[in-house]
Enzyme design. Structure first.
Site, short mmCIF file in Angstrom:
data_model
loop_
_atom_site.label_atom_id
_atom_site.label_comp_id
_atom_site.label_asym_id
_atom_site.label_seq_id
_atom_site.Cartn_x
_atom_site.Cartn_y
_atom_site.Cartn_z
N HIS A 1 0.65 58.56 -13.84
CA HIS A 1 2.07 58.23 -13.98
C HIS A 1 2.90 59.50 -14.21
O HIS A 1 3.90 59.73 -13.51
CB HIS A 1 2.26 57.26 -15.14
CG HIS A 1 3.68 56.80 -15.31
ND1 HIS A 1 4.19 55.70 -14.67
CD2 HIS A 1 4.70 57.32 -16.05
CE1 HIS A 1 5.45 55.55 -15.00
NE2 HIS A 1 5.80 56.52 -15.83
N GLU A 2 2.47 60.30 -15.17
CA GLU A 2 3.24 61.50 -15.49
C GLU A 2 3.15 62.53 -14.36
O GLU A 2 4.11 63.27 -14.11
CB GLU A 2 2.75 62.11 -16.81
CG GLU A 2 2.88 61.19 -18.01
CD GLU A 2 4.29 60.63 -18.18
OE1 GLU A 2 5.26 61.33 -17.83
OE2 GLU A 2 4.42 59.49 -18.66
N HIS B 1 5.90 61.94 -11.87
CA HIS B 1 7.17 62.57 -12.27
C HIS B 1 7.13 64.07 -12.01
O HIS B 1 8.08 64.66 -11.49
CB HIS B 1 7.44 62.33 -13.76
CG HIS B 1 7.69 60.90 -14.13
ND1 HIS B 1 8.64 60.13 -13.53
CD2 HIS B 1 7.10 60.10 -15.07
CE1 HIS B 1 8.65 58.92 -14.06
NE2 HIS B 1 7.71 58.88 -15.01
#
Length: 368
Positions: free
Chosen positions: A17-18, A21
């Site tokens: 997920h990170e 980003h």
């Protein structure tokens, strides 16, 4: 080992997920000064050329940090490569990239599982197994119950085939606002039931049921299911169907949590129960962790896209407001909302951890 494997899966999903980003920002030339797994005090860190990579004490999530509001940053406030100075679309891509990364990863896990494990060979029986989506659905109101097997529609028998679901779906969609005469098998009884599909916006009939093949796995001489290995095209197609089913089911689950909170809130699981479920799956068969990762990754994506403070959806909501107003909300309002949301989510996470930890068998034995 199974517990550690389940924890490792959760850590990987947070990293995915990170990383979404991070990649979305760096690929656009946007500065990123922190990449962290967890919250709170730093346990380990490494300073790269531009970004500090860290593992922190509380593994309840992670974050990608930007130097926009870092008082120690020597980057000029008007630098076009600061996130806040980028157009709304650029920022929206960065914010939504974590959710997109989780969804892509979930599909990839389904593909890998099908490639490694294969598909169980099935012995099809006549009819289609049905489950109403909820008690308000047309099917449930008409008397259809979980576990019913629809054997015939308007006198047309549903054959023992992998196409039985397609046949029943077409009959329902082709008869909006028209009664259907169903022959149903419920346990050892055969019943007649009338069902009138409602007409959807697309003009097709719908009744609010999930359909499943009426089948059992073929067992080998060792008593275990026999698997076949599909070709790559079949794998991609089946994985796409499963991915869609998981996404729809997850969205329906969150919808029921909102519309029927009192009855469904008890089903909400925190990190401890999630690890417990993952550990059990891993103990049965380590390959189960692939489908476990897919399910949790989709849930993580859906949770993060909700328009709640401190989540990606909350930040996207701020961007939407900025687009409508032509200017962002004051920084104090945004910071206050985000900090309140973060405290709430961390508090909820800690509460669930404490609650679920005290329910573990070995913990309860200590107090007996």
């Amino acid at each position: 080992m199974s517990v550690l494997a389940a924890i490792a899966v959760l850590a990987v999903l947070i990293l995915v997920h990170e990383f979404g980003h991070f990649i979305a920002a760096r690929s656009q030339g946007i500065y990123v000064n922190r990449f962290s797994l967890g919250f709170g005090p730093v346990i380990w860190k490494y300073q790269g050329t531009q970004t500090e990579y860290a593992i922190r004490a509380f593994p309840l999530g992670g974050f990608v940090g930007f130097p926009d509001d870092d008082p120690d940053s020597d980057i000029p406030p008007n630098d076009p490569n600061l996130l806040r100075n980028r157009p709304i679309l650029d920022r929206a891509i960065v914010i939504s990239a974590g959710v997109i990364a989780n969804l892509i990863f979930a599909y990839f896990m389904l593909v890998v599982q099908l490639g490694l494990v294969g598909l169980p060979q099935l012995d099809y029986q006549p009819g289609v197994l049905v489950i109403p989506v909820n008690e308000q659905s047309v099917a449930y109101q008409a008397g259809i119950r979980e576990g019913d097997i629809i054997l015939a529609v308007n006198g047309q028998k549903i054959p023992a085939s992998d196409q039985s679901i397609v046949l029943l779906t077409k009959e329902i969609q082709n008869h909006p606002n028209q009664p259907l005469e169903l022959t149903i098998k419920r346990q050892n009884q055969q019943l007649s039931q009338q069902l009138t599909p409602k007409q959807g916006k697309d003009g097709k009939g719908f009744v609010g049921i999930n359909l499943f093949p009426n089948s059992k796995p073929v067992l080998g001489a060792n008593g275990k299911p026999v698997y076949r290995h599909p070709n790559p095209i079949e794998i991609a197609s089946i994985a796409a169907n499963r991915f869609q089913q998981l996404c729809v089911g997850t969205l329906q689950g969150f919808g029921q949590l909102v519309t029927n909170f009192q009855q469904t809130v008890g089903q909400v699981s925190g990190p401890v129960n999630i690890v417990k479920i993952g550990a059990k799956l891993a103990a049965d068969d380590s390959k189960n962790l692939l489908s476990f990762a897919a399910i949790i990754s989709i849930n993580l994506a859906v949770i993060n896209i909700l328009p709640l403070p401190a989540l990606d959806g909350g930040q996207l909501a701020f961007l939407l407001i900025e687009g409508l107003l032509g200017k962002p909300l004051p920084a104090k309002i945004q910071d206050g909302v985000m900090q309140t949301g973060l405290v709430f989510l961390l508090g909820l996470g800690i509460f669930l951890i404490v609650k679920e930890t005290t329910q573990l068998d070995w913990i309860q034995k200590l107090f007996q």
